[in-house]
Structures are given as C-alpha cells and as structure tokens.
Design a protein around this motif. Sequence first.
Motif, PDB file in Angstrom:
ATOM      1  N   VAL A 329       0.878  -1.229   0.145  1.00  8.64           N
ATOM      2  CA  VAL A 329       0.204  -0.071   0.043  1.00  8.64           C
ATOM      3  C   VAL A 329       0.930   1.212   0.052  1.00  8.64           C
ATOM      4  N   ASN A 330       0.179   2.358  -0.293  1.00  3.77           N
ATOM      5  CA  ASN A 330       0.836   3.552   0.102  1.00  3.77           C
ATOM      6  C   ASN A 330       0.094   4.208   1.215  1.00  3.77           C
ATOM      7  N   ALA A 331       1.104   4.940   2.034  1.00  4.51           N
ATOM      8  CA  ALA A 331       0.351   5.267   3.350  1.00  4.51           C
ATOM      9  C   ALA A 331       0.690   6.563   3.540  1.00  4.51           C
ATOM     10  N   ILE A 332      -0.216   7.395   4.505  1.00  2.00           N
ATOM     11  CA  ILE A 332      -0.239   8.678   4.747  1.00  2.00           C
ATOM     12  C   ILE A 332      -0.490   8.750   6.312  1.00  2.00           C
ATOM     13  N   GLY A 333       0.575   9.546   6.711  1.00  3.47           N
ATOM     14  CA  GLY A 333       0.166   9.789   8.317  1.00  3.47           C
ATOM     15  C   GLY A 333       0.182  11.428   8.715  1.00  3.47           C
ATOM     16  N   TYR A 334      -1.061  11.687   9.332  1.00  2.00           N
ATOM     17  CA  TYR A 334      -1.254  13.108   9.662  1.00  2.00           C
ATOM     18  C   TYR A 334      -0.768  13.567  10.950  1.00  2.00           C
ATOM     19  N   CYS A 335       0.201  14.340  11.079  1.00  2.04           N
ATOM     20  CA  CYS A 335       0.770  14.934  12.581  1.00  2.04           C
ATOM     21  C   CYS A 335       0.966  13.669  13.550  1.00  2.04           C
TER      22      CYS A 335
END
Length: 604
Positions: A329-335
């Motif tokens: 997967v491609n992953a995004i994390g916010y703060c």
Amino acid sequence: MADDKLPETAPFRLPDPALVTRTMSEVAERGQRIVSDFLKRQQESGGQSPDPMNIGGAFLEMTTRLMANPARLVQAQLGFWQDYLTLWQNTARRMLGETAQPVIAEDPKDRRFKDEAWRENEVFDFIKQSYLLSARYFQTVVGSVEGLDQKSAQKVDFYTRQFVDALSPSNFLLTNPEVLRKTAETGGENLLKGLSHLLADLERGRGQLRIRMTDDSKFQFGENIAVTPGKVVYQNDLMQLIQYAPATETVLKRPLVIFPPWINKFYILDLRPKNSFIKWAVDQGHTVFVVSWVNPDGHLAEKGFDDYMREGVYAALDAIEQATGERQVNAIGYCLGGTLLATTLAHMAAKRDTRIKTATYFVTMTDFEEAGELSVFIDEEQLRGIEEKMQQRGYLEGREMATTFNMLRANDLIWSFVVNNYLLGQEPFPFDLLYWNDDSTRMPARMHSFYLRRMYQANDLVKPGGIELLGAKIDLRKIKVPSYLISTREDHIAPWKSTYRATQIYGGPVRFVLAASGHIAGIVNPPGSGKYSHWVNETLPPDPEEWFSGATELAGSWWPDWQRWVIGQDKGAKDQVPARIPGTGALPAIEDAPGSYVRMMGTD
C-alpha cells in the motif's frame, strides 16, 4: 468629529423589560446550578494546584534576573514613555484638526482592530496605540532578560503574550467601538444575550468556560460533513477502517491508507466535497482507506503506543489485504498519525516487513528537540499534573488538550469569540472547520504519558534504539521507503523547521515540500481553491533555512505535486485494476461511512 465616528453617541434605546426580567431569572437559576456542579466536580477531583502550569517559578526567575540589570529596564521604560508622550502630542494635534502619523500601527492581519473607528476616531485610536505600545514594552522587557534557560524563557514569553492578548481593549465593553455601537443600537440587549450565551457555555463546560465557536446544530455526519460515500469494513477496540467507494471505472492497483491523528477526528480530510482530500484522492483513482480512531474512555486507559501500532497500522494493513487482495500500500500519516507511521515503519524495517511501499507525512514531527510553543506545556511539573488527572479518569479530557491548542492562537480561537458571543451577543456562525476543532477527543492515559515523556520530553524517538516497541528497537534511520514530507510555514503545532529534521534521518529517498499557511489550512488546500502557494527544492541541505533560500515558490495547492510523486515511484505505481466496491471483497461492510466511532463525542 463626525457622528459615524462616535459609536458611543448613537441613539440609545432601553431594553425590553420582559427580556431583562427573563434574563435575570435565568442568571439566578442557571448560575446556582453551574456553581453547584463545578464545586461538586472540584471535590471529586480533589482540587487543583494553584499553579498547575508552573508559571510562577518561571516568572520569578525572570523577575530576579531582570532586577539584576536595572539599567536595561530603565532604558526600556524611557523608550516607552518617550513614545507615549509622542502619542499624547499626536492625539492632541488630531483633536485640533491636524493630521499625525501613528506612533505604532497594528499588524494589517490583526482582525481585533478591523473596525474603522480604531483609526478614524481620535479617542479609540489613542486607546489602540496605548495598548500596542504597552504590549510592545512588556514583550521587549521579558524578551531581553539574559541568563534564563531556554524553557523558562519560552514559558515567560508565551504567557506574557497570553496576558497581553487578554488585555486588548477590543475585549472590553467600554473600549470596543463596535460593541458600544451595538449596545446603543439594541438598548443593551446584546449584553443580555451575551450573558445568556455565557451561562450556556458555563453549563456546557459544567462550571468551566467552554466557548461555543460555531452553531453545531447545523452539522450532521454523512449529510453536510464527512459525506464521501464508503463503508466501514473492519473495526476493533481502537479504530474503524473505512473503504471509500470508487469514482472511476478503474483504480490504481496499490491502495492508499491514511492514518490521521487521534488527537482529533479524521474528517478534517473530508469536511465538504470541495475541500475533501479523501474525495480528491478517490477522484484521482486511488482506493482510499482511512482509519477512524475511537474516542477512548476509561476502559481503554491501558492502551499504549504499541497498541496503536498493532491495532492501528498493522491491523489496517491486514484488513486492506483481505479487502483488496493487495499486500502493498501507499500510506499517509497526519501529525501524530505520521509519528505513528514513522515509528511503525522503523519497526517493520527491523522485522523485514515491506507492505508499505511509500510513506507520506503531513506536518509530522519525529525529532522533538525544538517542538515549538507546545514545549511550554511539557515540563516535569505539568506532566505530573496531567498524569494525576489521567490516573483518576483513565484518559486525558479532549477539552483540556483543545484549550492548549487554542491558546497557541488565542486572539483567533478564544478572544474573537468572547467579543462575538458575549459582548456583541451574536450567535456563532456555522463553520465546518470550527465544528471539527470543537469536536475534541480523549487520549488514553498510558499512551499519552508515553508520548509526552518519551517523545516530547526525552526525544527518544530520534535516538537509534531509544525506544523499544513490540519487541523491536526503533531506529528511524532504517526507514528505506520513499518518503514525501509536507509541512506548513506558519504551523504553531509542528514547526516546519522541526519537521524538516526528518529529511536528515530517513534512510530512503525523501521529498520535502513546504506549503503556505498553517497546520490545517495549509494541508486542506484543494487545487480549485486558488489559495496558498507551496515551495519545492530538490536538494536537502542540513539547514532548513538553506533549503528555503534555494526553494522555488509555486502557486496553489501541493496536492497535484504529491499525486505526481506517488505514481512516479516505480513501474507498478500506475498499474490499474477494475474499481473496487467496498464490502464486496473478503471483508463485508459493517456500516456506512463515516461510521459510528466518529460520532462518539468528547464531553467534559
């Protein structure tokens, strides 16, 4: 002076006697109930330290050092009185019909003084400039004290600004021309309405002031906020996993999963269709999954950072593979979600787990050495106080953390609402961003103590092997996946120069992009908005200022830059498959998006 410059002389009418009687009756009844409730809560909690923020010690040290160099204080006082004398003279000249340049001018962005009377009326211009001179004097004096350690100096500076902001003439009835004008026009009914609003906010906070920032009755999940269609396809104690419905006939083969912070709720990325990052990503052909964290109560007090890794990131990866058949997967994390993502990636590197192909970090800190103004709240005394509260309840109340963040922008997020709601007597405007801001969440005691002590206070995350989680020592240098870091130039929560430090830590290829505006507006900035530029620079020197001096400013949103980056990482990044319908794979749909966890309100 023209009549329109003298709001205090506008025709004044008496308020409706029935309204006065009704309001005073409400004051008596509701006030007694509020005080009783507050005293009961104080008794149950055992009371609080008279100085829970440990402000007194910092100011005592500052005063001691200031008095050790009286010459500097005298010099500042002389400068202040010289400016004040000039202001008196200029005001006298204006009253005689002459013109005079201001001794000190407000920042054009300062909305406290937007009313024209602050400039056109000599009296209010004098009041405004007197305040600005005093504010500058206070801040100059405390900022020039030598010998203070960094944390004490930062605390003194921060709380001096809080004090100065609170004393603004715009915050008081008799020195705010807009409020005086409104009072004259309504016969004081604005103040009666404001009193009613004040009582309602005290009731909302059960004896503590909880300012209503927006009309929350105007928002409904799935109707006018968080409306992107999808299904909850997995859930456990800590989170629900939402899979969004496709908007294209074919989609990118590799799914995209987003880990928002659990300090706030995920729908900041899905407020309305026109500014929803989630909808935009779906429209670009991504199969989007988002983690919706639970709003924890005392039953989850022992959930730790390792549990958020295991039941958050790892559980989501397992569920996505079941739902789509795709392992990577491609992953995004916010703060804080980005901090969790980086920590988990380091753990995955130790375990040779390669399921996350690319990592994107929204305004994420991993090196907390210079954590900005939030450091003011992280010292031993305050941490002990927070831990004592959490031991009693099993969690940190969301309202307490929200107040901390609001203090970072007190004029915008506190005092403007005091004026609007209590002095002008106006109803809060329905604004989705402020609804989200007020929808605070709790923090489990064990996790939050670990996060504050090991990351913010000790900065152990950046130390190779400084933290051990789930049986592996965490070393961020072992992260080899391509990383995209987006930060914002005016971020008060995750200062961009601190987030930039990660470019020198991760072991894989890194792209750093800097957006204009702040922690939220700079991220939630769709291409169609025409707002906020961003800066790019292909080189990554150790010094963030050197990076910025060599960066190119580009107009508009950074979202298209990220899209080009994420599909350009390898040959398989552009591969397409038929659109995936949530709930038709191995994981059946549990309920419609945005799910039930997001509806758990954090009441104080």
